[in-house]
Enzyme design. Sequence first.
Site, PDB file in Angstrom:
ATOM      1  N   VAL A  48      43.202  39.985  36.944  1.00  0.00           N
ATOM      2  CA  VAL A  48      42.303  39.584  38.032  1.00  0.00           C
ATOM      3  C   VAL A  48      41.035  40.434  37.980  1.00  0.00           C
ATOM      4  CG1 VAL A  48      41.978  39.617  40.530  1.00  0.00           C
ATOM      5  CG2 VAL A  48      44.074  38.680  39.573  1.00  0.00           C
ATOM      6  N   ASP A  49      41.205  41.736  37.854  1.00  0.00           N
ATOM      7  CA  ASP A  49      40.050  42.627  37.767  1.00  0.00           C
ATOM      8  C   ASP A  49      39.220  42.341  36.521  1.00  0.00           C
ATOM      9  OD1 ASP A  49      40.599  43.937  40.120  1.00  0.00           O
ATOM     10  OD2 ASP A  49      41.642  45.600  39.175  1.00  0.00           O
ATOM     11  N   TYR A  50      39.894  42.199  35.372  1.00  0.00           N
ATOM     12  CA  TYR A  50      39.161  41.973  34.129  1.00  0.00           C
ATOM     13  C   TYR A  50      38.369  40.669  34.175  1.00  0.00           C
ATOM     14  CZ  TYR A  50      42.264  45.591  32.197  1.00  0.00           C
ATOM     15  OH  TYR A  50      42.954  46.751  31.965  1.00  0.00           O
TER      16      TYR A  50
END
Length: 245
Positions: free
Chosen positions: A193-195
């Site tokens: 999700v962050d990436y």
Amino acid sequence: IIVFHPPIPGEKEDFVKRVIATGGQTVSMQNGQVYVSGRKMPQPFLGTGKGSTEDHWTMAPEKVPKGDLFVLGDNRAHSEDSRFFETFNGDKLSLGLDVRSDAGRRVLEDLVARSDAVFSNLRGDVPEKLRIRYEDLRHCNPAIVCCSLTGFGMAGSRVREPGYDYILQGMAGWMDLTGEPDGAPTKTGLSLVDYCGGYVAAISLLSAVHAARRDGIGADCDISLYDTQLSLLSYPGTWHLTAGD
């Protein structure tokens, strides 16, 4: 906060940075490679006057050997940085700056006046409080691009909620698609999700910088981790929406 400064012969590029998730780290890492090098400026935590309490980002930049992209092996003794921090923050120098103080604000606005973009990875309500949106900084540089990567965007009922990778994987349905068919919802091994949010923000920021250099007018880029993850559901999302349940 990050300020991306274009290369100038004989001058270091500038970064102003404070992030709380690998989404922001991903943006700065990718765009940092475009801008070659930078000055990384971690801001104190809001309301505390202290630096980040995230142990895996603890850093002592003056102890990092110059020229080392990562400090590994025997060189580890020369740095207080974690390997997590080093993974995302190669090619940067560091400088602390409190943008809420008058002196810090003047430094920030001086950087904005000669930079391409300002990036932040904070709660959705914080860019307005720190006055780092386009309307807050356009007087310094009409072509500045202000990109904000938040959990749920800079407007709406969840604007004050933080966003964390594993929570958003559950909210967006990713955990239902991961793991054994009859097993419990499962988080992906990497912080995808962050990436992914970081990559979307990087594309948005670079596109806006291109338009600003062409037209001379900057903009806000409002990127939501939640929206990004919903869009990445792709065909399983289509199946769910058309199932008729």
